[in-house]
Design a protein around this motif. Structure first.
Motif, PDB file in Angstrom:
ATOM      1  N   ASN A  20      86.905  71.739   2.428  1.00 39.51           N
ATOM      2  CA  ASN A  20      85.750  71.465   3.278  1.00 39.51           C
ATOM      3  C   ASN A  20      84.573  70.936   2.471  1.00 39.51           C
ATOM      4  O   ASN A  20      83.822  70.074   2.936  1.00 39.51           O
ATOM      5  CB  ASN A  20      85.348  72.727   4.045  1.00 39.51           C
ATOM      6  N   LEU A  21      84.391  71.446   1.266  1.00 38.77           N
ATOM      7  CA  LEU A  21      83.336  70.930   0.401  1.00 38.77           C
ATOM      8  C   LEU A  21      83.588  69.467   0.058  1.00 38.77           C
ATOM      9  O   LEU A  21      82.657  68.647   0.032  1.00 38.77           O
ATOM     10  CB  LEU A  21      83.243  71.772  -0.871  1.00 38.77           C
ATOM     11  N   LEU A  58      80.382  72.304   9.307  1.00 38.47           N
ATOM     12  CA  LEU A  58      81.256  72.832   8.267  1.00 38.47           C
ATOM     13  C   LEU A  58      80.578  73.854   7.372  1.00 38.47           C
ATOM     14  O   LEU A  58      81.229  74.723   6.804  1.00 38.47           O
ATOM     15  CB  LEU A  58      81.781  71.690   7.389  1.00 38.47           C
ATOM     16  N   THR A  59      79.256  73.751   7.233  1.00 37.02           N
ATOM     17  CA  THR A  59      78.591  74.593   6.239  1.00 37.02           C
ATOM     18  C   THR A  59      78.494  76.078   6.590  1.00 37.02           C
ATOM     19  O   THR A  59      78.708  76.916   5.708  1.00 37.02           O
ATOM     20  CB  THR A  59      77.189  74.045   5.906  1.00 37.02           C
ATOM     21  N   PRO A  60      78.183  76.491   7.826  1.00 38.33           N
ATOM     22  CA  PRO A  60      78.093  77.936   8.090  1.00 38.33           C
ATOM     23  C   PRO A  60      79.363  78.715   7.739  1.00 38.33           C
ATOM     24  O   PRO A  60      79.279  79.782   7.120  1.00 38.33           O
ATOM     25  CB  PRO A  60      77.775  77.996   9.590  1.00 38.33           C
ATOM     26  N   ARG A  84      91.832  82.503  -2.631  1.00 35.23           N
ATOM     27  CA  ARG A  84      92.025  81.893  -1.316  1.00 35.23           C
ATOM     28  C   ARG A  84      90.751  81.184  -0.856  1.00 35.23           C
ATOM     29  O   ARG A  84      90.803  80.071  -0.308  1.00 35.23           O
ATOM     30  CB  ARG A  84      92.422  82.968  -0.302  1.00 35.23           C
ATOM     31  N   SER A  85      89.613  81.816  -1.066  1.00 31.82           N
ATOM     32  CA  SER A  85      88.354  81.214  -0.645  1.00 31.82           C
ATOM     33  C   SER A  85      88.095  79.905  -1.390  1.00 31.82           C
ATOM     34  O   SER A  85      87.689  78.897  -0.794  1.00 31.82           O
ATOM     35  CB  SER A  85      87.191  82.193  -0.882  1.00 31.82           C
ATOM     36  N   ASN A  86      88.325  79.907  -2.697  1.00 33.90           N
ATOM     37  CA  ASN A  86      88.045  78.730  -3.504  1.00 33.90           C
ATOM     38  C   ASN A  86      88.929  77.551  -3.124  1.00 33.90           C
ATOM     39  O   ASN A  86      88.454  76.427  -2.968  1.00 33.90           O
ATOM     40  CB  ASN A  86      88.231  79.057  -4.985  1.00 33.90           C
ATOM     41  N   GLN A  93      77.916  70.439  -3.504  1.00 35.94           N
ATOM     42  CA  GLN A  93      78.121  70.483  -4.951  1.00 35.94           C
ATOM     43  C   GLN A  93      77.701  71.828  -5.521  1.00 35.94           C
ATOM     44  O   GLN A  93      78.355  72.371  -6.415  1.00 35.94           O
ATOM     45  CB  GLN A  93      77.339  69.352  -5.629  1.00 35.94           C
ATOM     46  N   ALA A  94      76.610  72.385  -5.000  1.00 38.99           N
ATOM     47  CA  ALA A  94      76.130  73.686  -5.479  1.00 38.99           C
ATOM     48  C   ALA A  94      77.130  74.797  -5.158  1.00 38.99           C
ATOM     49  O   ALA A  94      77.450  75.628  -6.015  1.00 38.99           O
ATOM     50  CB  ALA A  94      74.772  74.006  -4.855  1.00 38.99           C
ATOM     51  N   VAL A  95      77.615  74.809  -3.923  1.00 39.23           N
ATOM     52  CA  VAL A  95      78.594  75.838  -3.532  1.00 39.23           C
ATOM     53  C   VAL A  95      79.882  75.667  -4.332  1.00 39.23           C
ATOM     54  O   VAL A  95      80.517  76.655  -4.735  1.00 39.23           O
ATOM     55  CB  VAL A  95      78.860  75.778  -2.016  1.00 39.23           C
ATOM     56  N   LYS A  96      80.254  74.419  -4.578  1.00 42.11           N
ATOM     57  CA  LYS A  96      81.465  74.151  -5.365  1.00 42.11           C
ATOM     58  C   LYS A  96      81.304  74.655  -6.793  1.00 42.11           C
ATOM     59  O   LYS A  96      82.226  75.269  -7.357  1.00 42.11           O
ATOM     60  CB  LYS A  96      81.760  72.654  -5.353  1.00 42.11           C
ATOM     61  N   ALA A  97      80.143  74.406  -7.395  1.00 44.71           N
ATOM     62  CA  ALA A  97      79.877  74.898  -8.752  1.00 44.71           C
ATOM     63  C   ALA A  97      79.947  76.417  -8.783  1.00 44.71           C
ATOM     64  O   ALA A  97      80.553  77.011  -9.686  1.00 44.71           O
ATOM     65  CB  ALA A  97      78.505  74.417  -9.227  1.00 44.71           C
TER      66      ALA A  97
END
Length: 517
Positions: free
Chosen positions: A100-101, A41-43, A91-93, A121-125
């Motif tokens: 997915n986050l 999921l991360t890439p 849209r991305s957020n 959590q970091a990407v979400k922040a």
């Protein structure tokens, strides 16, 4: 009778399938897992971070004057009714990243893989910070409640608070030594830092630094806290958060590169040319030629560097516009130019989400505001030097001789006592060219473009120039935010939008919470 027959049939099927793979379990298909592993999921998440910024930069880039050419309403601070244009960060957020986050956090907590939890959590922040800095009030508390079909908006202040909470939770997750979250497990999914938790922690502190540094007009602004965050954030260009692009086909290429052909009508701007030839640092055009210039922008066929004016598309005439290269170095007139691209406009160029140079300029600003001139000056020099090294690595190498000559020139203050806020912010504006779109806009708005901040600082005066006329709906006011995405909000959630004034034609000129006293 019918019920007995059906029951018998079911029992027979169960008996037949006992001891073997469940025949009727459609969710067991290994090709379409219902709970995919976090590493898969991360890439795509990193691609979503890049995509949101770059897509919307087609409009925001004109507003902040990184891009010119009068291609769209961006340069006149306008908007497009009934369109999803300018809505890619939204849209991305909410669609590419958020769900997915949440899956990664839930799944990785169960597996006690806390480094994956920290990454999510970091990407979400970061995503919440970027989305609110771009849109203002957004949907936070109800965002991923699938039982709802209408959603209420939350104040920007609440989003800022949530960013701080998430970044700190991510730091805690990456600092854990228990559980099953090994570096080896994180490496396959971590295209940015290859499983290095220390760098992810630095990224979190960078998010906290951005968050705190946007509040310069607030009574709660604490420059000392900003400096603490920066000192724990990115410590060199080796810590830069760069989303990689392969660049071999249009599918895996940089959105800004020639293969994608998204920027053919865009032009380099007057302000970027003026920063690179010394105009806005010394007051004289061509007084100091920045060693980054040839790597970042291109000359016309007569070897003169030209840039467009905001909202007009050219420095005087259409013929002149046709002599201004696009970001790849190709001229609109069809004259030959290098088509492989340059700087961040190459097909295989990675896209920066955060850089060490940005962090140093944030520190310089905070130190300057607290009256620590020596600390501000050193961070200012660090930021310029890091930017030169970063640009050098992306193109023709800049020699130590050329770098040192520029650092000793009139474009760079030679002692702390002469340093001004203008010096810091214009060098930061230049260093973030073509990637720090949202961060640069935050700076412009917290200084009220060139009207100044709460302390009277107005570093963009004479450099950033408003278009000769704003978009018709603006009422003569500059843009302060972009509207929520049309398809997901104006079509389905209009009553919630009315509560925040987003149904008004001039909503995009409403000031942000973070920029107001």
């Amino acid at each position: 009778m019918k019920k007995i027959y059906l029951l018998s049939t079911v029992i027979a099927l169960i008996t037949f399938c006992s001891g073997c793979k469940k025949y009727l379990d459609v969710n067991a298909d290994p090709a379409t897992p219902q709970t995919p592993a976090s590493r898969t999921l991360t890439p795509p998440l990193f691609a979503g971070m890049e995509r949101g910024i770059q897509y919307d930069a087609r409009y925001l880039g004109g507003l902040i004057q990184y891009f010119g050419g009068n291609v769209n309403v961006g340069e006149t601070h306008g908007w497009i009714a009934g369109s999803d244009a300018m809505g890619e960060i939204w849209r991305s957020n909410y669609f590419a990243l958020g769900p997915n986050l949440n899956l990664i956090i839930d799944d990785s907590n169960k597996k006690q893989e806390y480094n994956y939890v920290g990454l999510a959590q970091a990407v979400k922040a970061w995503s919440w910070q970027t989305t609110t800095d771009y849109h203002g009030e957004i949907i936070l508390k109800q965002a991923f409640d699938i039982s709802r079909y209408v959603y209420d908006y939350d104040p920007q202040q609440d989003v800022y608070t949530e960013v701080v909470r998430l970044a700190n939770e991510s730091i805690k997750s990456f600092s854990r030594t228990d559980g099953n979250g090994t570096v080896a497990k994180l490496v396959p999914g971590d295209l940015i830092y290859a499983g290095d938790s220390t760098k992810w922690i630095k990224f979190n502190y960078g998010i906290l630094a951005r968050n705190a540094n946007n509040l310069v007009n607030k009574a709660s602004y604490d420059p000392a806290k900003v400096i603490v965050y920066v000192d724990k954030a990115l410590s060199s260009n080796a810590d830069n958060f760069i989303v990689p692009n392969t660049g071999t086909t249009a599918i895996n290429s940089n959105f800004f590169g020639p293969l994608r052909a998204n920027l053919g009508a865009y032009r380099q701007t007057r302000i970027i040319v003026g920063l690179l030839d010394g105009t806005y640092f010394t007051g004289t055009s061509g007084s100091v030629i920045d060693p980054r210039r040839n790597n970042m922008i291109s000359p016309s066929v007569d070897n003169v560097f030209r840039g467009t004016n905001p909202g007009s598309g050219d420095p005087g005439t259409v013929a002149a516009k046709n002599q201004i290269p696009n970001p790849w170095g190709v001229l609109a007139s069809g004259n030959p130019g290098p088509n492989q691209g340059k700087y961040l406009f190459k097909d295989n160029a990675g896209f920066p989400i955060m850089t060490y140079a940005e962090m140093q300029f944030i520190k310089a600003e905070a130190a300057f505001r607290m009256g620590n001139a020596p600390l501000a000056y050193q961070a200012y020099l660090n930021g310029i030097g890091a930017s030169i090294d970063f640009v050098s690595a992306l193109g023709t190498a800049i020699s130590a001789t050329d770098k040192n000559a520029y650092m000793a020139s009139a474009a760079v203050r030679q002692n702390a006592s002469l340093l001004t806020m203008r010096d810091i912010m214009l060098q930061k504006y230049l260093a973030l060219y073509a990637y720090g779109f949202v961060e640069t806009w935050c700076d412009l708005r917290k200084f009220n473009y060139y009207e100044g901040d709460a302390k009277g600082n107005n570093p963009y005066l004479g450099a950033y120039v408003f278009p000769t006329s704003f978009f018709a709906d603006n009422g003569g006011k500059p843009a302060q935010r972009y509207r929520p995405r049309y398809a997901s909000e104006y079509v389905w959630n209009i009553e919630a939008l009315k509560k925040i004034g987003a149904d008004k034609n001039d909503y995009h000129t409403y000031k942000m919470w973070f920029s107001q006293p």
